[in-house]
Design a protein around this motif. Structure first.
Motif, PDB file in Angstrom:
ATOM      1  N   TRP A  91      -2.001  14.112  -9.196  1.00 23.15           N
ATOM      2  CA  TRP A  91      -1.296  15.371  -9.897  1.00 23.15           C
ATOM      3  C   TRP A  91      -1.892  16.944  -9.312  1.00 23.15           C
ATOM      4  O   TRP A  91      -0.988  17.741  -8.861  1.00 23.15           O
ATOM      5  N   PRO A  92      -3.277  16.908  -9.082  1.00 18.71           N
ATOM      6  CA  PRO A  92      -3.698  18.512  -8.672  1.00 18.71           C
ATOM      7  C   PRO A  92      -3.248  18.511  -7.066  1.00 18.71           C
ATOM      8  O   PRO A  92      -3.049  19.593  -6.869  1.00 18.71           O
ATOM      9  N   ARG A  93      -3.318  17.471  -6.436  1.00 15.72           N
ATOM     10  CA  ARG A  93      -2.969  17.569  -5.217  1.00 15.72           C
ATOM     11  C   ARG A  93      -1.371  17.963  -5.112  1.00 15.72           C
ATOM     12  O   ARG A  93      -0.985  18.756  -4.012  1.00 15.72           O
ATOM     13  N   TRP A  94      -0.596  17.209  -5.687  1.00 18.14           N
ATOM     14  CA  TRP A  94       0.700  17.376  -5.642  1.00 18.14           C
ATOM     15  C   TRP A  94       1.175  18.853  -6.006  1.00 18.14           C
ATOM     16  O   TRP A  94       1.822  19.785  -5.503  1.00 18.14           O
ATOM     17  N   SER A  95       0.432  19.298  -7.352  1.00 19.91           N
ATOM     18  CA  SER A  95       0.832  20.551  -7.788  1.00 19.91           C
ATOM     19  C   SER A  95       0.250  21.778  -6.980  1.00 19.91           C
ATOM     20  O   SER A  95       0.826  22.871  -7.005  1.00 19.91           O
ATOM     21  N   SER A  96      -0.688  21.667  -6.172  1.00 21.15           N
ATOM     22  CA  SER A  96      -1.245  22.534  -5.237  1.00 21.15           C
ATOM     23  C   SER A  96      -0.600  22.568  -3.682  1.00 21.15           C
ATOM     24  O   SER A  96      -0.946  23.166  -2.839  1.00 21.15           O
ATOM     25  N   GLY A  97       0.201  21.603  -3.678  1.00 29.11           N
ATOM     26  CA  GLY A  97       0.762  21.373  -2.224  1.00 29.11           C
ATOM     27  C   GLY A  97       0.027  20.838  -1.182  1.00 29.11           C
ATOM     28  O   GLY A  97       0.408  21.069  -0.056  1.00 29.11           O
ATOM     29  N   ARG A  98      -1.126  20.060  -1.623  1.00 26.95           N
ATOM     30  CA  ARG A  98      -1.822  19.324  -0.641  1.00 26.95           C
ATOM     31  C   ARG A  98      -1.982  17.997  -0.572  1.00 26.95           C
ATOM     32  O   ARG A  98      -2.698  17.080  -0.313  1.00 26.95           O
ATOM     33  N   MET A  99      -0.554  17.363  -0.825  1.00 24.85           N
ATOM     34  CA  MET A  99      -0.224  15.955  -0.864  1.00 24.85           C
ATOM     35  C   MET A  99      -0.299  15.447   0.426  1.00 24.85           C
ATOM     36  O   MET A  99       0.799  15.820   1.343  1.00 24.85           O
TER      37      MET A  99
END
Length: 138
Positions: A91-99
């Motif tokens: 979730w943190p990676r997805w929400s910050s665009g770092r997925m």
């Protein structure tokens, strides 16, 4: 769990639960065991730990095919670790665009966890694990 395991559940409910265990056995069996059997020398320390833990999970899921209610904590463990990983890593990676691709692939694999809350008979879990008497301490 009582000696007459599942006596108060219909057979279809127990078999649905067995399907959850079978998903673990087959899914992990095809993904994890080839690397374990081949003694994957390229694993880093933590990758080896994870693969061996998942291998153990798949072996214990075989017991769930025979004893679906007694092995419920195994499915609950599967739900817990995947939910935690999705919440604190994906979730943190997805929400910050770092997925990245690897995280996305793992997230999709972990999202299969939605099957387990559907197959688990939650009234049985509540009655036996949360509301029922615990084992004696002495």
């Amino acid at each position: 769990m009582a000696a007459t395991e599942g006596a108060d559940l219909p057979a279809w409910r127990l078999n649905l639960l067995r399907c959850g265990y079978l998903l673990l056995v087959v899914g992990l069996g095809t993904q994890v065991w080839p690397g374990i059997v081949a003694r994957h020398a390229g694993w880093e320390l933590m990758e080896g730990v994870v693969q061996c833990m998942l291998g153990a999970l798949s072996l214990l899921a075989i017991l769930g095919l025979r004893h679906p209610l007694r092995m419920l904590p195994l499915l609950m463990f599967e739900i817990a670790w995947k939910a935690i990983w999705l919440a604190v890593v994906a979730w943190p990676r997805w929400s910050s665009g770092r997925m990245d691709e690897d995280t996305l692939a793992t997230a999709f694999a972990c999202l299969l966890v939605v099957i387990f809350p559907i197959v688990i008979p939650w009234r049985v879990v509540a009655r036996s694990l949360f509301l029922g008497p615990g084992a004696r301490w002495r």
